[in-house]
Design an enzyme around this catalytic site. Structure first.
Site, mmCIF file in Angstrom:
data_model
loop_
_atom_site.group_PDB
_atom_site.id
_atom_site.type_symbol
_atom_site.label_atom_id
_atom_site.label_comp_id
_atom_site.label_asym_id
_atom_site.label_seq_id
_atom_site.Cartn_x
_atom_site.Cartn_y
_atom_site.Cartn_z
ATOM 1 N N SER A 146 7.736 -21.882 22.685
ATOM 2 C CA SER A 146 7.062 -23.183 22.644
ATOM 3 C C SER A 146 6.155 -23.381 23.852
ATOM 4 C CB SER A 146 8.096 -24.318 22.572
ATOM 5 O OG SER A 146 9.054 -24.195 23.602
ATOM 6 N N ASN A 149 18.991 -28.372 26.387
ATOM 7 C CA ASN A 149 19.028 -29.439 25.378
ATOM 8 C C ASN A 149 18.893 -30.834 25.997
ATOM 9 O OD1 ASN A 149 19.485 -27.263 23.790
ATOM 10 N ND2 ASN A 149 21.628 -27.735 23.311
ATOM 11 N N THR A 166 -11.550 -62.377 -0.349
ATOM 12 C CA THR A 166 -10.250 -61.938 -0.870
ATOM 13 C C THR A 166 -10.628 -61.101 -2.086
ATOM 14 O OG1 THR A 166 -9.950 -63.828 -2.337
ATOM 15 C CG2 THR A 166 -9.059 -64.050 -0.107
ATOM 16 N N HIS A 167 -9.892 -60.038 -2.331
ATOM 17 C CA HIS A 167 -10.230 -59.082 -3.404
ATOM 18 C C HIS A 167 -11.630 -58.511 -3.215
ATOM 19 C CE1 HIS A 167 -6.802 -60.890 -5.663
ATOM 20 N NE2 HIS A 167 -7.250 -62.001 -5.103
ATOM 21 N N SER A 201 -28.351 -37.590 9.923
ATOM 22 C CA SER A 201 -28.060 -36.577 8.909
ATOM 23 C C SER A 201 -28.919 -35.359 9.202
ATOM 24 C CB SER A 201 -28.386 -37.156 7.534
ATOM 25 O OG SER A 201 -28.692 -36.127 6.623
ATOM 26 N N LYS A 256 -31.221 -41.542 7.625
ATOM 27 C CA LYS A 256 -29.809 -41.917 7.747
ATOM 28 C C LYS A 256 -29.364 -42.216 9.173
ATOM 29 C CE LYS A 256 -26.739 -41.537 5.097
ATOM 30 N NZ LYS A 256 -26.166 -40.355 4.460
ATOM 31 N N GLU A 303 -15.625 -43.829 10.830
ATOM 32 C CA GLU A 303 -15.173 -42.898 9.782
ATOM 33 C C GLU A 303 -14.139 -41.927 10.335
ATOM 34 O OE1 GLU A 303 -18.663 -42.043 6.647
ATOM 35 O OE2 GLU A 303 -19.228 -41.650 8.707
ATOM 36 N N GLN A 341 12.598 -28.428 18.305
ATOM 37 C CA GLN A 341 11.424 -27.961 19.041
ATOM 38 C C GLN A 341 10.146 -28.428 18.341
ATOM 39 O OE1 GLN A 341 11.342 -24.130 21.188
ATOM 40 N NE2 GLN A 341 9.889 -23.443 19.654
#
Ligand code: ARG
Length: 462
Positions: free
Chosen positions: A26, A113, A158-159, A280, A286, A293, A325
């Site tokens: 590890s 541990n 709403t919606h 773009s 663009k 995003e 681990q």
């Protein structure tokens, strides 16, 4: 790796197969814990000396050697490879190289541990503190933006259908409140992170007269685990952290989605600045909202890390199993992802976008989002609300058919609908009044929003 380079006992005849050694190791990722591993080892060494398990001068030697390793690491001169297996072995081996056989005493009354559990908790405690301060910066920018936009309107949905107009500040402060819960939640999680497993040993405690409360105190833990089996095998704190991180991402992702919509030509509520958008490779016109995003996209991996941790834990018998681990990479990844997203969103809100206030103001004046206010107008004049609601539904229908807005109706038309309408109906349905009138606690009315802003600022000052 030769047999002699194996860290563990002479019980083994041959060395690990090289592919298996790499598979098992590890060190490639847990090197991230090195500062915490050294810190934990220093506390352990001090405890060994304090309790007389080792002589004081040996304790001092251990501490000095560990400090030297920390220095070497910081200067870029300590880069253990796969031979070391993990960060714990790497540090212990280097310690023995530096100070000789005394180094071999460090692991008295301890196991990897309890050691790895200690390191992970110290790491998370620090990172939670950093994430909380990034949340505060994010909240500060929301409050600043809200302060400047109390009287800017934005259609409320709403919606995803136009519902009622809002103060833009009210909309932004909704995210402030979400972030505030995130900040609180992380504080809460930290209470369960900050418990010391050090001294639980492999699983059953130790035959040495250690002082677990002393190491807990040295390391700034609130207390020590009271059951050694639970101490070495508990990862609830990791699940809780990953869950809190996921909820932060839910909030950032929802805001991202809104910004992406707002930046579209169809909405045109915001314009992205060049410093926070990209072009773009083929379409010269663009300007893309890559930042929100990416934040929305990165939400997936943070949820995934939570899911992985839950699945890792669900069938594990007590106590430590090597499956554990697998906890670290997800934790590290979520920490880095959440920090990166908070930083990026803070910059985006601070300097990467501009609200198109003319467009926003015009938007709320050109729809039927004041229809509820007509119904409320009648209800306020004794007409039962449901009756008023039906009347207004009718007038919306006829207005739509004749391409009119409610504000375009003549007083005669209003009166024909219901005699209770008077000249003041026009004032009652103007966007400014529509927003201001929602002055119930927690509503979008300016008075409420100003109070909420003051409360928000108070929180940030504390
Ligand atoms: N590298 C291990 C981990 O991350 C350290 C603990 C190993 N313990 C053991 N019994 N093999 O979990």
């Amino acid at each position: 790796m030769t047999k002699d380079q194996n860290t563990w006992s002479q019980r083994f005849e041959t060395a690990l197969h090289p592919v298996i050694a790499t598979f098992n190791a590890s060190i490639g990722f847990d090197i991230e814990l090195i500062e915490y591993d050294i810190k934990g080892s220093i506390a352990h060494a001090k405890m060994l000396a304090k309790t007389g398990i080792i002589p004081p001068e040996e304790g001092e030697k251990l501490v000095a050697g560990l400090e030297q390793i920390r220095q070497e690491y910081r200067e870029g001169n300590f880069n253990p490879g796969v031979d070391a297996e993990d960060v714990h072995f790497a540090v212990e081996k280097r310690l023995t190289d530096i100070i000789g056989d005394v180094g071999k005493k460090l692991h008295t009354a301890r196991s990897r541990n309890d050691q790895v559990g200690t390191d992970t908790r110290l790491y998370l405690r620090t990172e939670i503190g950093e994430i909380r301060s990034l949340l505060r910066q994010f909240q500060t920018v929301l409050v600043d933006l809200a302060s400047a936009n109390v009287e800017t309107f934005i259609p409320g949905y709403t919606h995803l259908q136009r519902a009622q107009p809002l103060s833009l500040a009210h909309h932004l402060l909704a995210y402030f409140d979400m972030a505030d819960r995130d900040w609180e939640r992380l504080g809460d999680v930290c209470g369960r992170v900050n418990i010391s497993p050090l001294g639980c040993g492999a699983l059953a405690g130790t035959t040495f007269p250690i002082d677990r409360h002393y190491t807990a105190e040295l390391l700034g833990f609130d207390k020590a685990y009271s059951n050694s089996l639970d101490g070495v095998s508990d990862r609830d704190f990791a699940i809780e952290f990953l869950c809190a991180a996921s909820i932060i991402m839910v909030h950032l992702s929802r805001l991202s989605e809104e910004i992406i919509l707002w930046a579209s030509e169809e909405f045109s509520f915001v314009t992205l600045k060049d410093s926070c958008s990209t072009g773009s490779s083929i379409m010269p016109q663009k300007k893309n909202p890559d930042i929100p995003e990416l934040v929305r996209g990165k939400t997936g991996r943070v949820f995934g890390n939570l899911q992985a941790m839950l699945v890792i834990m669900k069938g594990l018998p007590l106590a430590y199993n090597k499956d554990l681990q697998e906890d670290k990479e997800g934790i590290f990844d979520s920490v880095k992802t959440v920090k990166g997203c908070l930083e990026a969103m803070t910059i985006l809100l601070r300097e990467g976008l501009e609200f198109n206030s003319d467009r926003l103001m015009a938007a709320v004046a050109e729809d039927f989002s004041n229809a509820t206010d007509v119904a409320d107008y009648l209800a306020g004049r004794g007409v039962p609300f449901r009756e008023a609601y039906n009347l207004v539904g009718k007038v919306v229908k006829t207005s739509l058919a004749s391409n009119k807005l409610l504000k375009d109706l003549t007083l005669e038309e209003w009166k024909a609908l219901h005699p209770a309408f008077e000249e003041d109906i026009y004032e009652a349905i103007a966007p400014e009044r529509v927003v201001a009138a929602r002055n119930s606690y927690g509503g979008t009315g300016f008075e409420q929003v100003r109070k909420a802003l003051a409360e928000a600022r108070k929180k940030l000052e504390n």
